[in-house]
Design a protein around this motif. Structure first.
Motif, PDB file in Angstrom:
ATOM      1  N   ASP A   3     -12.286  -1.116   2.039  1.00 50.15           N
ATOM      2  CA  ASP A   3     -11.427  -0.597   3.069  1.00 50.15           C
ATOM      3  C   ASP A   3     -12.093  -0.262   4.436  1.00 50.15           C
ATOM      4  O   ASP A   3     -12.107  -0.844   5.360  1.00 50.15           O
ATOM      5  CB  ASP A   3     -10.212   0.182   2.640  1.00 50.15           C
ATOM      6  CG  ASP A   3      -8.892  -0.093   3.294  1.00 50.15           C
ATOM      7  OD1 ASP A   3      -8.737  -0.949   4.090  1.00 50.15           O
ATOM      8  OD2 ASP A   3      -7.997   0.619   2.795  1.00 50.15           O
ATOM      9  N   ASP A   4     -12.204   1.289   4.431  1.00 47.21           N
ATOM     10  CA  ASP A   4     -12.663   1.651   5.692  1.00 47.21           C
ATOM     11  C   ASP A   4     -13.930   2.865   5.183  1.00 47.21           C
ATOM     12  O   ASP A   4     -13.576   4.031   5.068  1.00 47.21           O
ATOM     13  CB  ASP A   4     -11.735   2.633   6.350  1.00 47.21           C
ATOM     14  CG  ASP A   4     -10.629   1.814   6.968  1.00 47.21           C
ATOM     15  OD1 ASP A   4     -10.490   1.232   7.912  1.00 47.21           O
ATOM     16  OD2 ASP A   4      -9.380   1.576   6.297  1.00 47.21           O
ATOM     17  N   GLU A  31       0.835  -1.146   0.124  1.00 48.74           N
ATOM     18  CA  GLU A  31       0.054  -0.113  -0.021  1.00 48.74           C
ATOM     19  C   GLU A  31       0.930   1.304   0.188  1.00 48.74           C
ATOM     20  O   GLU A  31       0.999   2.046  -1.108  1.00 48.74           O
ATOM     21  CB  GLU A  31      -0.863   0.106   1.210  1.00 48.74           C
ATOM     22  CG  GLU A  31      -1.896   1.294   1.221  1.00 48.74           C
ATOM     23  CD  GLU A  31      -2.702   1.167   2.601  1.00 48.74           C
ATOM     24  OE1 GLU A  31      -2.486   0.752   3.574  1.00 48.74           O
ATOM     25  OE2 GLU A  31      -3.770   1.733   2.665  1.00 48.74           O
TER      26      GLU A  31
HETATM   27  N1  HPA Z   1      -3.990   0.023   5.893  1.00 46.19           N
HETATM   28  C1  HPA Z   1      -3.545  -0.498   6.913  1.00 46.19           C
HETATM   29  N2  HPA Z   1      -3.746  -0.436   8.225  1.00 46.19           N
HETATM   30  C2  HPA Z   1      -5.363  -0.306   8.123  1.00 46.19           C
HETATM   31  C3  HPA Z   1      -5.983   0.027   6.739  1.00 46.19           C
HETATM   32  C4  HPA Z   1      -5.208   0.368   5.747  1.00 46.19           C
HETATM   33  O1  HPA Z   1      -5.854   0.575   4.612  1.00 46.19           O
HETATM   34  N3  HPA Z   1      -7.270   0.252   7.198  1.00 46.19           N
HETATM   35  C5  HPA Z   1      -7.301   0.092   8.455  1.00 46.19           C
HETATM   36  N4  HPA Z   1      -6.363  -0.366   9.084  1.00 46.19           N
END
Ligand code: HPA
Ligand code: ZN
Length: 335
Positions: free
Chosen positions: A277-278, A199
Motif C-alpha cells: 500500500d504505502d 477498506e
Molecule cells: N486508501 C485510500 N487512498 C489511499 C490509500 C489507501 O490505503 N493509500 C494512498 N491513498
C-alpha cells in the motif's frame, strides 16, 4: 521451515502500491532541500514520529503534505527507482504501481512531470533490476468526477503507457457510484479498472465498484466479509483482492494483525494477494507484509498468495504462465 527465508525467495508481484506512499522520510528531506520546500518537521525522526494514525484520513493528510516535495521529473524518477530497489530486494518480479496525478497538477505541475518521471524510473528498473511494471492512474475520490474527467483528458498522450485507472483517497462519503461515467470512459479507452472499496466503506461500496465501475480488480475489499452473498460473488467470479496487512493495522482497519482476515479470505475461496500500500508510512515493504501474516498461513497458502499476485496482474497470459512456473518450481524445491 524457516518462513522468513521462504518468503524472501518467493517470486511475487505487487499489485497495490501508491508510489507517493513509498516516499521515505530520508528522501523526503533530500528532495525538500533540493527543491527549497519547507517541511513542518525538524528532522526525519520528528516526521516518523508523526506517523501515528487512527483512520485513513489521518494518514492521507500527511501523505498529501509529503508529496509536495516532488517538483521535477527527476524527483519522480528517483522516487520510483528507490521503490523498485526495495521491491527487487523482496524478489518482486513485477509491480503495478498507482500514482495520484491530481495531487501534483493541483500544485501546478504539468501532468507530464509525474508521468514522464515515473515512466523513466520504471524503464530503468526493468533494465537494471529486471523488475517489470505497469502504471495505474488513480482518481482522487474526494474531488468531483469532473476533475477526474479533466485528469483523464490530460493523460491522453500517455494512454499507451498507462495500464489502467484506479480510485483512491477518502472512502467514506465518496461512493464509487460518483465515478461511474469516468470509469465507463476509461473502459472505452481500453484501460483496466480497479478501485479501493471496502477498506473503511461498507460492502455496498464494493457492490457499486463491481456493478457501476466494472472493476477488473478490487483494492482492499476487507469489509466484503460482512456480506456472505458478496463473498460468494467475488469468489465465483475469481475477483482478485489486493490486501494490505500492515496498512490495515496502521489505519485501524484491523485491531491486531494476528486477527487479520487474510487466512479467512483464502479459505472462503477469495483470490487474495498481499501488498504494501504505502510502505514508507506503514512500516514495511511487501515481504514485511507477508511476514506479518505468515503465522496465520500454511506454506501452501503463502504460495497461493504469490500465485494470485501473478494471475491477478495485468500481464499478458504468456508472461503470467512464465511467472507461475517459477513460483511452482520454487515451491517444489522447498518441499
Ligand atoms: N486508501 C485510500 N487512498 C489511499 C490509500 C489507501 O490505503 N493509500 C494512498 N491513498
Ligand atoms: Zn491503497
Amino acid at each position: 521451515m524457516d518462513k522468513d527465508a521462504f518468503i524472501a525467495g518467493l517470486p511475487k508481484a505487487e499489485l497495490h502500491m501508491h508510489i507517493e506512499g513509498s516516499l521515505e522520510p530520508e528522501l523526503m528531506f533530500a528532495l525538500a532541500e533540493r527543491n527549497g520546500v519547507a517541511l513542518p518537521y525538524a528532522n526525519v525522526e520528528a516526521l516518523r514520529a508523526a506517523y501515528s494514525f487512527s483512520r485513513l484520513q489521518d494518514f492521507l493528510d500527511i501523505y498529501y503534505q509529503g508529496a509536495a516535495v516532488l517538483r521535477a521529473e527527476a524527483d519522480f524518477r528517483d522516487l520510483a527507482l528507490a521503490y523498485f530497489k526495495r521491491a527487487a530486494a523482496d524478489n518482486v518480479r513485477h509491480a503495478e504501481i498507482f500514482f495520484d496525478p491530481q495531487t501534483h497538477t493541483a500544485r501546478g505541475l504539468p501532468f507530464a512531470v509525474a508521468a514522464e518521471g515515473l515512466l523513466a524510473g520504471m524503464a530503468e528498473a526493468e533494465r537494471e533490476l529486471g523488475v517489470t511494471s505497469k502504471l495505474i492512474l488513480c482518481f482522487l475520490r474526494h474531488l468531483p468526477e469532473a476533475d477526474a474527467f479533466e485528469t483523464l483528458a490530460q493523460a491522453e498522450p500517455w494512454l499507451d503507457r498507462i495500464a489502467g485507472v484506479g480510485l483512491d483517497s477518502s472512502e467514506l462519503g465518496h461512493p464509487p457510484a460518483a465515478f461511474a461515467r469516468v470509469f465507463a470512459r476509461a473502459g472505452e479507452l481500453g484501460l483496466k479498472r480497479v478501485a479501493h472499496a471496502g477498506e473503511e466503506g461498507p460492502p455496498a461500496y464494493v457492490e457499486e465498484a463491481l456493478d457501476l465501475l466494472h472493476i477488473d480488480r478490487l483494492d482492499h475489499g476487507n469489509r466484503s466479509l460482512e456480506d456472505d452473498r458478496l463473498v460468494e460473488r467475488l469468489a465465483r467470479s475469481g475477483m482478485t483482492l489486493t490486501v494490505c496487512p500492515l496498512s490495515n493495522l496502521k489505519l485501524c482497519v484491523v485491531d491486531d494483525v494476528a486477527r487479520h482476515p487474510i487466512a479467512r479470505m483464502l479459505r472462503l475461496g477469495l483470490r487474495a494477494t498481499v501488498n504494501s500500500d504505502d510502505p514508507a508510512y506503514f512500516g514495511g515493504y511487501v515481504n514485511a507484509n507477508y511476514r506479518a501474516v505468515a503465522p496465520l498461513l500454511t506454506r501452501e497458502e503463502m504460495v497461493a498468495l504469490a500465485r494470485n499476485s501473478f494471475t491477478g496482474s495485468f500481464l499478458a497470459p504468456d508472461a503470467v504462465a512464465r511467472h507461475l512456473a517459477e513460483v511452482e518450481a520454487y515451491a517444489t524445491a522447498w518441499v
